[in-house]
Each structure stands twice: as structure tokens, then as C-alpha cells.
Design an enzyme around this catalytic site. Structure first.
Site, PDB file in Angstrom:
ATOM      1  N   GLU A   1      -3.939  -3.193  -3.147  1.00 50.67           N
ATOM      2  CA  GLU A   1      -2.942  -2.645  -4.168  1.00 50.67           C
ATOM      3  C   GLU A   1      -1.744  -1.792  -3.394  1.00 50.67           C
ATOM      4  O   GLU A   1      -1.547  -1.404  -2.572  1.00 50.67           O
ATOM      5  CB  GLU A   1      -3.923  -1.482  -4.624  1.00 50.67           C
ATOM      6  CG  GLU A   1      -3.289  -0.643  -5.666  1.00 50.67           C
ATOM      7  CD  GLU A   1      -4.375   0.395  -6.081  1.00 50.67           C
ATOM      8  OE1 GLU A   1      -3.751   1.598  -6.591  1.00 50.67           O
ATOM      9  OE2 GLU A   1      -5.536   0.362  -5.921  1.00 50.67           O
TER      10      GLU A   1
ATOM     11  N   LYS B   1     -11.540   7.812  -6.587  1.00 51.37           N
ATOM     12  CA  LYS B   1     -10.923   6.493  -6.277  1.00 51.37           C
ATOM     13  C   LYS B   1      -9.914   6.560  -5.413  1.00 51.37           C
ATOM     14  O   LYS B   1      -9.530   5.758  -4.667  1.00 51.37           O
ATOM     15  CB  LYS B   1     -11.065   5.579  -7.639  1.00 51.37           C
ATOM     16  CG  LYS B   1     -10.537   4.335  -7.696  1.00 51.37           C
ATOM     17  CD  LYS B   1      -8.989   3.924  -7.426  1.00 51.37           C
ATOM     18  CE  LYS B   1      -8.605   2.527  -7.304  1.00 51.37           C
ATOM     19  NZ  LYS B   1      -7.174   2.479  -7.118  1.00 51.37           N
TER      20      LYS B   1
ATOM     21  N   ASP C   1     -18.542  -1.712   6.823  1.00 51.03           N
ATOM     22  CA  ASP C   1     -19.217  -1.962   5.291  1.00 51.03           C
ATOM     23  C   ASP C   1     -18.480  -1.124   4.488  1.00 51.03           C
ATOM     24  O   ASP C   1     -19.194  -0.105   4.214  1.00 51.03           O
ATOM     25  CB  ASP C   1     -20.738  -2.072   5.492  1.00 51.03           C
ATOM     26  CG  ASP C   1     -21.390  -2.603   4.365  1.00 51.03           C
ATOM     27  OD1 ASP C   1     -20.702  -2.745   3.078  1.00 51.03           O
ATOM     28  OD2 ASP C   1     -22.431  -2.705   4.188  1.00 51.03           O
TER      29      ASP C   1
ATOM     30  N   HIS D   1       4.756   4.126  -8.175  1.00 56.57           N
ATOM     31  CA  HIS D   1       3.741   2.910  -8.063  1.00 56.57           C
ATOM     32  C   HIS D   1       4.366   1.866  -8.595  1.00 56.57           C
ATOM     33  O   HIS D   1       4.227   0.570  -8.018  1.00 56.57           O
ATOM     34  CB  HIS D   1       2.375   3.593  -8.937  1.00 56.57           C
ATOM     35  CG  HIS D   1       1.703   2.200  -9.414  1.00 56.57           C
ATOM     36  ND1 HIS D   1       0.922   1.825  -8.280  1.00 56.57           N
ATOM     37  CD2 HIS D   1       1.352   1.287 -10.036  1.00 56.57           C
ATOM     38  CE1 HIS D   1       0.029   0.635  -8.540  1.00 56.57           C
ATOM     39  NE2 HIS D   1       0.304   0.507  -9.535  1.00 56.57           N
TER      40      HIS D   1
END
Length: 433
Positions: free
Chosen positions: A85, A275, A291, A388
Site C-alpha cells: 500500500e 486498520k 505470522d 495518499h
């Protein structure tokens, strides 16, 4: 052609690819070329990657970037981040630089206990089961000696085993609830091996000492680790929060606290808020061969521990001091698994000065806090899309196969124009007329 196949796993890698491209792709040669382009030219290294999982056909690349200037407990780090991202690494780097000028990040490991459970059914007398467990507990631990001796020699091992009565939820359902210390290993294989031995001993001993038999359902570690906790924080005087003339430190602090407060009480916001935290955490977890799915599951469960999904970060202003912190469960390892196999994982850990598991917990928590700070800072000032979309611009240009000359012209054009997907497409089309 049938899309089902028997014995696929027994085929060679080339035969697997032949079947896939023949079955699913109209342009077979193009598909095969793409798959082979991502193979490593070093055959030994490629074989290593092939053997990480089953039915490997190629390698799937993610960018490995770095975020420098992280001052954590008075030590400077450059943090490796594997993520696709755009803007994540840039945001982390910006937050790192911001706080390095204000004392840096402070982090501490609160606890490192991990959990595993043997789930079983027993339909006899509960008091007899409790008495049996108390008399058998030492035997359960004793029978794992071959598994635990090396871990115990390093200071870890089994901390305790409890019998838990869950019959109020499911008829006859009980657990052996065990706690472990696994030191620098994430410990999944160690814990699961211990649990499976517990189950064998439990069942064998029960056959001779209980009137009713025990039915073992499963033995498995838990990825919910609320007692494997790390805390990271930053703080500075409120008037030091402003690094330009666009907003005062006091106004920034007020808006920032409001944004965090909203994430604490509104689950729809909290999910997106968290998130963003995981953008930073997952990127470092993946880069260091841990993990990230287990980390995600445990972290989000922790965010719901009070019955409502809420923010993982918190903020306050007290006596003129702004404070922002995170407290999260992280079960990480720096030995075992991919940490000693994957060349880039080994490189990432060396870049971090070969941290212990506790040190890595602190680094990862800081990465999440930095990412969240950068996101909230953008949201309450310029808005998140401005930064962004600047980072996303190159992805759009690559999507349309822009040449180097076109990229240079369009990057210059959008320095003074609003970036949207449609605006970029229009600019490309105008340039090519």
C-alpha cells in the site's frame, strides 16, 4: 477441459504450471512467462522458496521498504516494512522524524505469557474430574519433559495448567488451559507439541482413574494473547506539536483527541482507525518473518475485549503535556520459522540489530503507533487524500504504462493540481493527443 485434477501435488513444478496455464489461460505462453519471470535465477535459493509451502509455482513479490529515524528508548532504528500500500512507509517515516525531534518513542513489554488449550468432553461428575486433574497435573507436566527440556534450559517452558469448566456453554465441555513462556521463539510448534502430549496423558490416565471416559476434541494454541502485552507511547508539550504555521499546537491536540475519542466509542470508525495501525504493524511483522494473520486475529480480539470494538490507541492532555499511546498483544519470534531461512527476513532482523522477541515487540508496537499518529494528523489537518493520492499517482501512471517523460511531466502537473483517478486519466489522454 476439466478444472479438477487428481494427484496434483505429486506433479513436478513444471507439470503443475503446464496444467494451470492449459486449464485457465487463453494466452498460455504469456501466462507461463509471467510465472517464470518471478523465479530466482539462483536455483538453490529458488528451491528454498519452493519448499516454504505446497504446490509452489512462482514467487509473489511485495516491496520491502524502510522507514528511518525511529528513536525508540534512546536507540535509533531503521525499520523494514513489507507492504504493497502506497503512503504507509512515507507516513511512518514522517512520524518517526517528527517524534525524533521530541524525545522519540518509549516502549516496554508488560508481559509475555502465551496460551494453549486442550478441549475435551467429559460427561461424568465434575468434582471427580477436578480431583483427578489435581492428582494428574504433575504427570501432565512430567510427560512433556522431552519437549520442554531445551526451552526450560533457556528459562522458558510451561508456566501453569488449569482445568476450566465450560459446561455452561456446551454440555460436557472442559479445557486444559495452559500458559507458556517461549522466550525469543513465537512458540507455536512448541506449544502445540506440549498440548498434544497433555491430551495423550490426560486420556491415558483417565481410562484407569475415572468412571467416565474423556473425549479429546482438539489441542491447539490460542492466537488471543491478552497477557503477551507491549506498550508504546510518545509525549511532548502541547505547544511543541505544531511544526508549521497551519495550526497551533493547542488546536492540533484538541482535534487529535477528538479523533481518538471517536474511535474509542464508534466501531465503524474504530475498525478503520485500527486498520491504519495494522498497516504499520503487519508490514514489520511480515518483513521479520512472523505470522501477521495470527497477530491480526489477536489484536482485533483484544480491541473487542470489553464487549465493544474500540480504538487500540489512546490520547490525553494533562498539565500541558500531550501523550499518545498504544497497548497491544503481540506474540512474535526472532528464532525459528522463517527467521533463520528466508534471506530477506534474516537481513531485516540484522537491520534491526538482531533484536530479542521482546525488543521486536517494542519495535512493532512503535511502528503501529507511528502509523496511527501520521494518519490522524493528516485527517485532522490536510485530509488523508492529499498525501495518499500523491503516493498513489505513480501507481496510476504505471497502470497506463506512462513513459519516463510522461511521468516527469505529469508529476510536475499534479504538484499544483488536485489528484484524482479521473483527473490523472484525463491528463494522460491530453498529453498523448
Amino acid at each position: 477441459m476439466s478444472k479438477t485434477i487428481s494427484g496434483f501435488s505429486k506433479l513436478s513444478k513444471s507439470k503443475k504450471i503446464d496444467w494451470i496455464v492449459d486449464t485457465y489461460f487463453s494466452n498460455k505462453e504469456a501466462a507461463k512467462t509471467v510465472l517464470k519471470q518471478y523465479w530466482n535465477s539462483n536455483e538453490k535459493l529458488q528451491q528454498l522458496h519452493d519448499e516454504f509451502i505446497e504446490n509452489t509455482i512462482t514467487n509473489y513479490y511485495l516491496p520491502l521498504g524502510v522507514a528511518p529515524n525511529f528513536l525508540i528508548n534512546d536507540k535509533t532504528y531503521t525499520i523494514p516494512m513489507a507492504i504493497e500500500e502506497s503512503s504507509v512507509v512515507a507516513a511512518a517515516s514522517k512520524a518517526a522524524k517528527f517524534w525524533s525531534d521530541r524525545g522519540g518513542f518509549k516502549a516496554e513489554v508488560i508481559s509475555t505469557t502465551k496460551i494453549g488449550q486442550v478441549h475435551f468432553i467429559f460427561n461424568g461428575d465434575t468434582e471427580k474430574l477436578k480431583s483427578f486433574f489435581n492428582s494428574t497435573k504433575s504427570k501432565l507436566i512430567e510427560d512433556t519433559h522431552a519437549i520442554t527440556k531445551n526451552m526450560q534450559a533457556r528459562g522458558g517452558g510451561i508456566l501453569d495448567i488449569e482445568l476450566r469448566d465450560k459446561t455452561n456453554a456446551i454440555e460436557g465441555y472442559y479445557q486444559l488451559h495452559a500458559t507458556f513462556e517461549t522466550l525469543d521463539a513465537m512458540g507455536a510448534n512448541f506449544i502445540n507439541s506440549c498440548l498434544e502430549q497433555f491430551a495423550k496423558t490426560l486420556k491415558t490416565e483417565a481410562e484407569s482413574k475415572l468412571d467416565n471416559s474423556i473425549e479429546i476434541v482438539m489441542s491447539i494454541l490460542s492466537n488471543y494473547v491478552p497477557d503477551c502485552l507491549v506498550k508504546a507511547e510518545v509525549s511532548c508539550p502541547v505547544n511543541a506539536l505544531s511544526d508549521d504555521n497551519s495550526i497551533t499546537g493547542e488546536d492540533f491536540a484538541n482535534k487529535f483527541l477528538q479523533a481518538v475519542n471517536i474511535a474509542e466509542v464508534e466501531p465503524y470508525r474504530a475498525v478503520t482507525h485500527n486498520k491504519g495501525i495494522m498497516n504499520g504493524i503487519d508490514a514489520v511483522v511480515l518483513a521479520t518473518g512472523n505470522d501477521f494473520r495470527a497477530v491480526e486475529a489477536g489484536v482485533h480480539a483484544y480491541a473487542s475485549r470489553n464487549g465493544v470494538y474500540s480504538s487500540l490507541t489512546h490520547a490525553e492532555v494533562k498539565d500541558g503535556i500531550f501523550k499518545f499511546w498504544i497497548e497491544i498483544p503481540l506474540a512474535l519470534g526472532t528464532v525459528g520459522g522463517l527467521t533463520s531461512l528466508h534471506p530477506l527476513v534474516k537481513l531485516s532482523l540484522e537491520m534491526l540489530n538482531k533484536p530479542s522477541a521482546k525488543e521486536l515487540m517494542q519495535i512493532v508496537a512503535v511502528a503501529g503507533l507511528a502509523q496511527n499518529f501520521a494518519a490522524i494528523r493528516s485527517l485532522v489537518t490536510t485530509g488523508i487524500q492529499q498525501g495518499h493520492m500523491k503516493m498513489h499517482l505513480m501507481n496510476i501512471l504505471n497502470q497506463f504504462e506512462a513513459t519516463l517523460e510522461e511521468k516527469e511531466q505529469l508529476v510536475e502537473h499534479f504538484k499544483s493540481n488536485t489528484i484524482t483517478h479521473s483527473a490523472v486519466i484525463e491528463a494522460i489522454e491530453n498529453l498523448r493527443r
